[in-house]
Scaffold this motif. Structure first.
Motif, mmCIF file in Angstrom:
data_model
loop_
_atom_site.group_PDB
_atom_site.id
_atom_site.type_symbol
_atom_site.label_atom_id
_atom_site.label_comp_id
_atom_site.label_asym_id
_atom_site.label_seq_id
_atom_site.Cartn_x
_atom_site.Cartn_y
_atom_site.Cartn_z
ATOM 1 N N LEU A 1 91.279 145.125 -34.896
ATOM 2 C CA LEU A 1 92.974 146.947 -34.000
ATOM 3 C C LEU A 1 92.959 147.101 -35.025
ATOM 4 N N ASP B 1 93.133 148.462 -19.138
ATOM 5 C CA ASP B 1 94.204 149.046 -19.003
ATOM 6 C C ASP B 1 94.703 148.447 -17.441
ATOM 7 N N GLU C 1 99.647 147.249 -22.507
ATOM 8 C CA GLU C 1 99.145 148.021 -23.583
ATOM 9 C C GLU C 1 99.660 147.531 -24.706
ATOM 10 N N LEU D 1 98.328 147.236 -28.373
ATOM 11 C CA LEU D 1 97.821 148.302 -28.466
ATOM 12 C C LEU D 1 98.168 148.777 -29.973
ATOM 13 N N CYS E 1 97.055 148.475 -33.489
ATOM 14 C CA CYS E 1 95.843 149.738 -34.042
ATOM 15 C C CYS E 1 96.463 151.016 -34.913
ATOM 16 N N ILE F 1 92.298 155.950 -29.064
ATOM 17 C CA ILE F 1 93.274 154.547 -27.757
ATOM 18 C C ILE F 1 92.502 155.410 -26.150
#
Length: 257
Positions: free
Chosen positions: A31, A41, A46, A49, A52, A58
């Motif tokens: 990631l 999702d 979320e 993330l 990331c 995304i």
């Protein structure tokens, strides 16, 4: 989290049940390194993330079909980009990756699979139970009831329930009355059931009830999706002793007294 150099490919990553701390180290590294991240999702929170890259592309896929998702992955890889495809739980279980792998292979797009923690494992940890207790239960069955996705006749729930093993029931909340009826053909009415809603999410809930209360509790709490049921005598097991660490058990790495 350190980054790694990624080749242009699709990395099918198990995001676990929802808790970012349950991601594998390899998943976090991917990631942190990927050019593109596609995630469902509705099933993956979320907050996953957070690992990331700031400049990563995304893409949410909850409202997309495979016919819409696949061309994006193929195009990005052919553009020399690395793509992470995030799936909830572990990709080997109810994740619909079989058809994705076939289509990626047909498109000559390389891919790699990274396992993740499944909901039944996270739930057992939350419940502080071992699902395989000596002399009580030594088998775990992961299954679902027939719904929009059919189950082969030989794997009907009533047939599997006959084993009276630890049974982890996925994707079945909308058909819970039917599931309860089939389970009651073999499990005693007072068999404990853990109803686990959105394990690993901020709003997770766990209810420990008897088999006879399984459906009524689900309806009362309005649990219609993202719910795992664990049916097992292990949930209220009394004291039991494994042979593995018993002083009389001879094993390779323990010298005889």
């Amino acid at each position: 989290m350190s980054t790694v150099s990624l080749k242009p490919a699709v990395y099918i990553v198990g995001a676990g049940p929802g808790d970012p701390d349950l991601l594998t180290i390899k998943a976090q590294k991917l990631l942190a390194s990927a050019d593109v991240v596609l995630f469902a999702d509705s099933l993956v929170p979320e907050k996953i993330l957070q690992f990331c890259r700031e400049d990563a592309e995304i893409l949410k896929t909850a409202d997309k079909t495979l016919e819409e998702i696949l061309p994006v992955m193929v195009e990005r890889v052919r553009s020399r980009k690395s793509v992470v495809r995030l799936h909830s739980g572990d990709p080997s279980l109810y994740s619909a990756i079989h058809e994705q792998m076939g289509l990626l292979t047909a498109a000559n797009v390389p891919f790699e699979i990274i396992p993740g923690i499944s909901a039944f494992q996270a739930a057992a940890a939350k419940l502080q139970v071992e699902l395989t207790i000596p002399d009580l239960v030594q088998t775990i069955i992961l299954t679902r009831i027939s719904g929009r996705t059919s189950v082969p006749e030989r794997e009907e729930l009533a047939s599997l329930a006959a084993h009276k093993a630890t049974l982890c029931l996925y994707l079945s909340a909308r058909h819970i009355e039917k599931a309860q009826q089939q389970l009651q053909l073999h499990y005693p009415e007072d068999t404990p059931v853990a109803i686990c809603y959105r394990i690993g999410w901020n709003d997770e809930k766990i209810y420990l009830v008897s088999l006879g209360e399984m459906a009524s509790c689900s309806h009362r709490e309005n649990l219609m999706r993202t719910t795992l049921y664990i049916i097992s005598p292990a949930l209220n097991a009394r004291e039991a002793r494994s042979r593995l660490y018993h002083p009389e058990y001879n094993r390779l790495f323990r010298s005889d007294a």
